[in-house]
Write an enzyme that holds these catalytic residues in place. Structure first.
Site, mmCIF file in Angstrom:
data_model
loop_
_atom_site.group_PDB
_atom_site.id
_atom_site.type_symbol
_atom_site.label_atom_id
_atom_site.label_comp_id
_atom_site.label_asym_id
_atom_site.label_seq_id
_atom_site.Cartn_x
_atom_site.Cartn_y
_atom_site.Cartn_z
ATOM 1 C CD GLU A 392 -3.030 -1.232 2.086
ATOM 2 O OE1 GLU A 392 -4.221 -1.429 1.771
ATOM 3 O OE2 GLU A 392 -2.643 -1.143 3.271
ATOM 4 C CD GLU A 463 -3.909 -6.907 2.718
ATOM 5 O OE1 GLU A 463 -4.993 -6.333 2.983
ATOM 6 O OE2 GLU A 463 -2.800 -6.381 2.881
#
Length: 886
Positions: A392, A463
């Site tokens: 991220e 994820e």
């Protein structure tokens, strides 16, 4: 100064085991002092007063100094990068050590396994270096500053916030201190590099490069030897995989110093939309794992790591992503030894400045150094199958720079980086060799798999299935897609462990320590509680990932398929049991199954004839007796049907047992996926809409009309028929059912239906139909933030009795869902922590026609349409009867 990634730091190298006289541990009690700003450190260091002792490894935020702080995306302070707050906690650590005079001709290297915060090191009052990468080793050559044979003072100054904090913004507790081991080493061998191929050829390079490499098998026998820098060979090597983690001990002798590490023969490549290990496509049954201890923070122990790896293997987890930083080196040793594939992730996340820092040239050195530190430390571990460039942090030039370095240094492993494909699943090929999205829904990944494309990369979800509270709804839908499409090779559930911090009788979360800003209980999103007790959802993952499948071929014949990639089923024993209406009828054991990977074999089971609802259940156990897999299949028959005819009954249902008669219940204590009720201003899902409708109130006349008709049946039991008609605009409810309160003492619970753990319409694959016993108290599932729990759908009947055996039975017509508790839905809704709940004496019995599925909307897709309550009218019935004491 973000351009300065480190100063005076030694080049990174592989983790190596050294002779004890070359490795002097410094762990233990250190002197400690905390000051408010780094500018105060010089004066504080020379002051004799104010010093205390703390444990190293350890974090001052977990030892009574400062406080931990939890944020997900936002930084814990307001200053923009690279600025930090003027008030900036600074920890001063001090100890002494002695290096024998006999080692004065060797270098003296101080090794810090990690540091939460920017690290400044001094020896005997002289500065020796700076390190900012919190989670890979920082080593400093202190030879020039040493007094051999005499005590030396080592000082570590840890500054909590620095320009590096902006690239360690990783959805976890912010801590500070020295969480990993510290030691002084006197090496002559600095580094070792291993490369082994499937045909048994290998090469070992080291620094210095003149010496001998020997391979030892698991019995301690030398099986191969070569000169450093030259090719060696081993005939018919055992190959390493997660299913068969064959290791060899590599011992290198150079400069009169033997060092060693474990290595394996295995290859990894991406080809034709497949991720291949040893030439075979694998399926990732993975979890993301932060390092967390509920009493020590990120200063995790070896015992804790061993507990994690044992649990993962027990629950059919075969892979770990080290979110979002390289884990303690011992973790990788365990993954090598026990068999877990690892996506090793660099210590990079700039979530609060997602698109800015990845293209900021001031941070390029930090990007590249952090990736290099990871690769050099972990390059010899066979468990590492992918290098991840971080998490991220957008996608920019800094990622491409780091990717280029890795591709040149270690072409033996593919790269992984989600940010590179975030906006385009077919983009970012310079930075990632797998398509690794976060929280993509099933339709999206199936469309990718069915698309005709020249992109050679497979999809592995980095994820998915966010495990926050009572969660992981829809996991079976993902696994159906993984099994159906070769280009979909599994993924990593977010995440392994709830990050609760032990605080008295509860686990605390963001905001509980006065920390602002914070993100509440968003850190409580694991498959296991902080003490490693499994959530019920972990059973679902275990079932879906199990290495065996069984299907019925009719007439007592069953096909057993081996889902493993590398090993047969010969190590498993197989038993079967036939039940009728939940009672055992017959059982047996199958001969040893020598079914090779991917193959199947038909077996015959002699099932006697009989009445009732019948199921046959196969169980597969390993050599230690642990259940590896379980499959239940229907074997004919159906449960007895309840009578529907009787005379009208206008009275109450057994008022001596039912102290509050049935009333309509449409509300459930919100799960985290229903709307993140404890995370301010971040509500998702349907919760706000439910509250606006007033579904949490006792009076539901404005939203629904509930009609109940009762009949007394010939045996004295009461049939209760219900219809619920919703008002206009009322849709997608949390539940439809009734709730009744039973007198205190009806604690013993037995039921025939799905179990043994809680289940919901989109998370019930792991359950079987059977007869189960529990207690009302035992039905409580202590999610860190109290919420709906304990539901059992598809129940044929349930009984609640006291110690004498007196009580009540409820039968579904034909089935009903139920939950038995000492808490009402309102009690659970009002509580923010488990210690706020006070059990009621009575038993609260919820009888549900249906509940909305769980989904994963706290971070990911909401509940699938098939598991939402969209009807305008509902009809259901149940039968209640008294149970007399024997």
């Amino acid at each position: 100064m973000p351009e300065l990634a480190s100063l005076g730091r030694e080049a990174p190298h592989a983790s190596l085991r050294r002779a004890r006289d070359r490795d002097r541990p410094l762990d233990g009690a250190w002197d400690f002092k905390l000051v408010g700003r780094p500018e105060e450190a010089p004066a504080a260091l020379v002051q004799k007063r104010g010093w205390r002792t703390v444990d190293v490894p350890g974090l001052w935020t977990m030892q009574g100094y400062g406080r931990p702080q939890y944020t997900n995306v936002v930084m814990p302070f307001a200053e923009p990068p690279p600025a930090v707050p003027e008030q900036n906690e600074t920890g001063l650590y001090r100890t002494t050590f002695t290096v024998p005079r006999a080692l004065r001709r060797r270098p003296a290297i101080v090794h810090f396994g990690g540091c939460e915060g920017a690290l400044y090191v001094l020896v005997n009052g002289e500065p020796v270096g700076i390190a900012k990468d919190a989670r890979t080793p920082a080593e400093f050559d202190v030879t020039e500053h040493m007094r051999f044979g005499e005590p030396n003072e080592l000082v570590a100054v840890v500054v909590r916030w620095s320009d590096a904090s902006f690239v360690e913004d990783q959805d976890q507790w912010w801590h500070a201190g020295l969480p990993r081991s510290i030691r002084v080493i006197s090496p002559s061998v600095r580094d070792v590099r291993w490369r082994g191929e499937l045909d048994g050829s290998f090469r070992v390079d080291a620094e210095p490069g003149d010496g001998v490499a020997r391979l030892f098998d698991r019995h301690g026998k030398v099986v191969a030897e070569s000169r450093l820098g030259e090719e060696g060979g081993l005939r018919r090597p055992e190959l390493w995989s997660a299913e068969s983690p064959a290791l060899y001990r590599l011992e290198v002798t150079a400069g009169n110093e033997p060092v060693s590490c474990d290595v394996g023969f295995r290859t990894v490549e991406v080809r034709d939309r497949r991720l291949l290990v040893n030439g075979k496509a694998i399926t990732i049954a993975g979890v993301n794992r932060h390092e967390h201890d509920d009493r020590r923070g990120r200063a995790v122990t070896r015992a804790g790591m061993e507990q994690d790896v044992a649990l993962m293997k027990r629950f059919n987890v075969n892979a770990v992503r080290t979110s979002h930083y390289p884990n303690d080196p011992y973790w990788l040793e365990l993954c090598d030894r026990h068999g877990l594939y690892v996506v090793d992730e660099a210590n990079i996340e700039s979530h609060a400045y997602y698109d800015e820092l990845c293209d900021d040239p001031r941070y390029r050195a930090q990007w590249v150094e952090r990736v290099a530190n990871m690769v050099e430390r972990d390059k010899n571990h066979p468990s590492v199958i992918l290098w991840s460039l971080g998490n991220e942090s957008g996608y920019g030039a800094n990622h491409d720079a780091a990717a280029g370095w890795v591709r040149r240094r270690d072409p033996s492993r593919p790269l992984h980086y989600e940010g590179a494909i975030k906006l385009d699943l077919h983009g970012g090929r310079a930075a990632t060799d797998v398509v690794c999205p976060m929280y993509a829904d099933v339709d999206t990944i199936v469309a990718f798999a069915e698309e005709e494309t020249g992109d050679p990369r497979p999809l592995v979800l980095c994820e998915y299935s966010h495990a926050m509270g009572n969660s992981n709804g829809g996991l079976a839908d993902y696994w159906a897609a993984f099994r159906r499409h070769g280009a979909l090779q599994g993924g990593f559930v977010w995440e392994w462990v709830d990050h609760g911090i032990r605080d008295g009788d509860r686990w605390s979360y963001g905001g509980d320590f006065g920390d602002e800003p914070h993100d509440g209980n968003f850190c409580a999103d694991g498959l296991v509680w902080p003490d490693r007790t499994p959530h019920p959802a972990l059973e679902e993952l275990k079932f879906l990932a199990q290495p065996v499948d069984v299907t019925s071929r009719g007439a007592g014949r069953y096909r057993i398929r081996n889902r493993r990639d590398f090993t047969s089923l010969a190590d498993l024993t197989v038993t079967w049991e036939l039940t009728a209406d939940g009672e055992p009828v017959s059982d047996g054991k199958l001969p040893a199954l020598r079914i090779e990977p991917g193959d199947a074999k038909d077996v015959s089971v002699l099932l006697p004839a009989g009445d009732g609802e019948r199921f046959v259940t196969f169980r597969f156990h390993d050599a230690e007796g642990r259940e590896v897999a379980r499959v239940q299949l229907p074997a004919g028959g159906r449960p007895a049907r309840a009578a529907r005819r009787g005379k009208a009954f206008a009275g109450e249902l057994f008022p001596d047992l039912v102290v509050a008669q049935p009333r309509l219940q449409l509300w459930r204590a919100p799960t985290d996926n229903d709307g993140l009720p404890l995370v301010a201003d971040k509500h998702v899902g349907p919760l706000d809409r439910w509250l606006a409708l007033g579904l949490d109130r006792d009076d539901l006349s404005a939203v629904a009309t509930h009609t109940e008709r009762r009949r007394e049946l010939p045996d004295g039991s009461i049939l209760v028929e219900n219809t619920v008609e919703l008002a206009d605009g009322v849709d997608d409810l949390p539940r439809v059912g009734v709730v009744l309160h039973l007198r205190p003492g009806l604690e013993q619970l037995e039921w025939y239906g799905r179990g043994p753990w809680e289940a919901y319409s989109d998370r019930l694959s792991s359950t079987v139909v059977g007869r189960f016993r529990s207690t009302v108290t035992g039905e409580y599932v202590p999610y860190i933030a109290p919420q709906e729990h304990g539901h059992h759908p598809d129940t044929r009947w349930l009984r609640l009795t006291d110690e004498r055996g007196e009580g009540i039975e409820v039968r579904g017509v034909p089935t009903i869902g139920f939950g038995a508790s000492h808490f009402t839905a309102g009690d659970l809704t009002a509580a923010r922590h488990t210690d706020e709940l006070v059990p009621r004496a009575e038993t609260i019995l919820s009888l549900d026609h249906a509940q909305r599925g769980l989904g994963t909307a706290s971070c990911g897709p909401d509940t699938a349409e098939a598991h939402r309550l969209r009807e305008r009218r509902y009809a259901f019935a149940y039968v209640v009867r008294r149970i007399s004491a024997p």
